[in-house]
Write an enzyme that holds these catalytic residues in place. Sequence first.
Site, mmCIF file in Angstrom:
data_model
loop_
_atom_site.group_PDB
_atom_site.id
_atom_site.type_symbol
_atom_site.label_atom_id
_atom_site.label_comp_id
_atom_site.label_asym_id
_atom_site.label_seq_id
_atom_site.Cartn_x
_atom_site.Cartn_y
_atom_site.Cartn_z
ATOM 1 C CE1 TYR A 36 -7.593 2.172 -3.250
ATOM 2 C CE2 TYR A 36 -5.456 1.021 -3.059
ATOM 3 C CZ TYR A 36 -6.578 1.764 -2.556
ATOM 4 O OH TYR A 36 -6.270 2.160 -1.223
ATOM 5 C CB SER A 60 -9.757 1.983 0.246
ATOM 6 O OG SER A 60 -9.833 3.146 -0.569
HETATM 7 P P1 NAP Z 1 2.455 3.060 0.435
HETATM 8 O O1 NAP Z 1 3.262 4.193 1.121
HETATM 9 O O2 NAP Z 1 2.772 2.795 -0.805
HETATM 10 O O3 NAP Z 1 3.228 1.728 1.247
HETATM 11 C C1 NAP Z 1 2.771 0.464 1.198
HETATM 12 C C2 NAP Z 1 3.756 -0.707 1.633
HETATM 13 O O4 NAP Z 1 3.197 -1.744 1.463
HETATM 14 C C3 NAP Z 1 5.194 -0.355 1.293
HETATM 15 O O5 NAP Z 1 6.244 -0.461 2.259
HETATM 16 C C4 NAP Z 1 5.012 -1.437 0.254
HETATM 17 O O6 NAP Z 1 6.496 -1.749 -0.301
HETATM 18 C C5 NAP Z 1 4.480 -2.476 1.051
HETATM 19 N N1 NAP Z 1 4.033 -3.554 0.051
HETATM 20 C C6 NAP Z 1 3.571 -3.407 -1.284
HETATM 21 N N2 NAP Z 1 3.382 -4.536 -1.837
HETATM 22 C C7 NAP Z 1 3.922 -5.830 -0.968
HETATM 23 C C8 NAP Z 1 4.292 -6.969 -0.905
HETATM 24 N N3 NAP Z 1 3.596 -7.799 -2.159
HETATM 25 N N4 NAP Z 1 4.397 -7.704 0.089
HETATM 26 C C9 NAP Z 1 5.073 -6.979 1.118
HETATM 27 N N5 NAP Z 1 4.796 -5.489 1.161
HETATM 28 C C10 NAP Z 1 4.398 -5.000 0.005
HETATM 29 O O7 NAP Z 1 1.080 2.831 0.873
HETATM 30 P P2 NAP Z 1 0.127 3.727 2.074
HETATM 31 O O8 NAP Z 1 -0.132 5.105 1.699
HETATM 32 O O9 NAP Z 1 1.080 3.661 3.281
HETATM 33 O O10 NAP Z 1 -0.927 2.562 2.135
HETATM 34 C C11 NAP Z 1 -0.944 1.530 3.079
HETATM 35 C C12 NAP Z 1 -2.183 0.858 3.088
HETATM 36 O O11 NAP Z 1 -3.244 2.093 3.267
HETATM 37 C C13 NAP Z 1 -2.525 0.278 1.477
HETATM 38 O O12 NAP Z 1 -3.173 -1.029 1.638
HETATM 39 C C14 NAP Z 1 -3.304 1.416 0.934
HETATM 40 O O13 NAP Z 1 -4.411 0.646 -0.251
HETATM 41 C C15 NAP Z 1 -4.174 1.655 1.902
HETATM 42 N N6 NAP Z 1 -4.877 3.054 2.052
HETATM 43 C C16 NAP Z 1 -3.952 4.070 1.625
HETATM 44 C C17 NAP Z 1 -4.389 5.520 1.749
HETATM 45 C C18 NAP Z 1 -3.795 6.567 1.276
HETATM 46 O O14 NAP Z 1 -4.607 7.816 1.149
HETATM 47 N N7 NAP Z 1 -2.412 6.674 1.339
HETATM 48 C C19 NAP Z 1 -6.065 5.664 1.678
HETATM 49 C C20 NAP Z 1 -6.916 4.436 1.965
HETATM 50 C C21 NAP Z 1 -6.310 3.162 2.273
HETATM 51 P P3 NAP Z 1 7.248 -1.182 -1.445
HETATM 52 O O15 NAP Z 1 7.706 0.162 -1.181
HETATM 53 O O16 NAP Z 1 8.366 -1.972 -2.006
HETATM 54 O O17 NAP Z 1 6.058 -1.151 -2.454
HETATM 55 C C1 GCO Z 2 -6.934 7.448 -5.449
HETATM 56 C C2 GCO Z 2 -6.175 7.314 -4.024
HETATM 57 C C3 GCO Z 2 -7.111 6.624 -3.031
HETATM 58 C C4 GCO Z 2 -6.437 6.302 -1.746
HETATM 59 C C5 GCO Z 2 -7.214 5.685 -0.816
HETATM 60 C C6 GCO Z 2 -8.609 6.412 -0.494
HETATM 61 O O1 GCO Z 2 -6.167 7.190 -6.303
HETATM 62 O O2 GCO Z 2 -8.222 7.495 -5.482
HETATM 63 O O3 GCO Z 2 -4.901 6.736 -4.047
HETATM 64 O O4 GCO Z 2 -7.396 5.451 -3.378
HETATM 65 O O5 GCO Z 2 -5.276 5.723 -1.747
HETATM 66 O O6 GCO Z 2 -7.598 4.531 -1.048
HETATM 67 O O7 GCO Z 2 -9.392 5.839 0.615
#
Ligand code: NAP
Ligand code: GCO
Length: 266
Positions: free
Chosen positions: A160, A147
């Site tokens: 986080y 992230s």
């Molecule tokens: P999301 O839409 O919240 O999807 C997360 C997925 O992980 C959901 O399917 C969730 O299922 C599942 N999950 C959560 N806890 C779990 C557990 N204990 N066991 C199995 N599955 C679990 O998140 P996303 O935005 O796609 O993000 C995916 C990854 O990218 C995460 O690691 C997040 O931190 C990272 N990330 C996201 C962003 C962003 O801007 N979106 C940026 C940087 C990094 P449930 O629906 O049941 O919770």
């Molecule tokens: C926040 C956002 C970020 C993104 C991502 C950025 O609240 O700042 O959720 O944390 O999810 O991780 O890279």
Amino acid sequence: MGILNSFSLEGKVALVTGASYGIGFAIATGFAEAGATIVFNDINQELVDRGLAAYEEKGIKAHGYVCDVTNEEAVQAMVARIREEVGVIDILVNNAGIIRRIPMLDMSAADFRKVVDVDLNAPFIVSKAVLPGMIEKGHGKIINICSMMSELGRETVSAYAAAKGGLKMLTRNICSEYGEANIQCNGIGPGYIATPQTAPLRERQADGSRHPFDQFIIAKTPAARWGETADLVGPAVFLASDASNFVNGHILYVDGGILAYIGKQP
Ligand code: NAP
Ligand code: GCO
């Protein structure tokens, strides 16, 4: 091997955790297009079924398993079942993750622990479960979804940021410990991506204006837009393929340039 062939995932088994939707789903569909067999898990059967239907809609016959990635016994059992039913895992994407946006002074230790459990302990647990099979096969790819918060802090995301900072170092440690076994472990650091996880940061205001944080991210991103999950697929296929066999311990930031930019003058 022709250069494009080095990006092929033909014959590979890929496990993407938490991939019923969001970033994990997009990465898994890209892997399928590159030839991989897709395996994913989610926390309950309803989500797994929803994911299976979504993959089928894209013409992908995925394998879905109900498993809480924080439960080591359940993860070990899932990996054993995958080995029996699908094959030894060649590629792991530790994608499952949660966030709690709470000011530190208001955050309970339980909330802090829960975020660290899913975002840091679970990648350790799942990596530990799949590494033996990869070592046996003589190759493996582990991709940890880090992230911006692996590098930067911000208000309300102490747990986080601590977890994602730790995940960056776990990535480097798996690289250090298993590079000799021809395991490459890298991270992808997405910028701000439009998924359910960031939906609260993009909600339209009552007067129809953009959320202040939405405006902030646009000003902080040279690309002047939020990322889409599709933006992460090419980098993920690269890190999952033979094209990156000498890339190890690297965090590839796919952020539209946020980390390089002081931000647009207001
Ligand atoms: P999301 O839409 O919240 O999807 C997360 C997925 O992980 C959901 O399917 C969730 O299922 C599942 N999950 C959560 N806890 C779990 C557990 N204990 N066991 C199995 N599955 C679990 O998140 P996303 O935005 O796609 O993000 C995916 C990854 O990218 C995460 O690691 C997040 O931190 C990272 N990330 C996201 C962003 C962003 O801007 N979106 C940026 C940087 C990094 P449930 O629906 O049941 O919770
Ligand atoms: C926040 C956002 C970020 C993104 C991502 C950025 O609240 O700042 O959720 O944390 O999810 O991780 O890279």
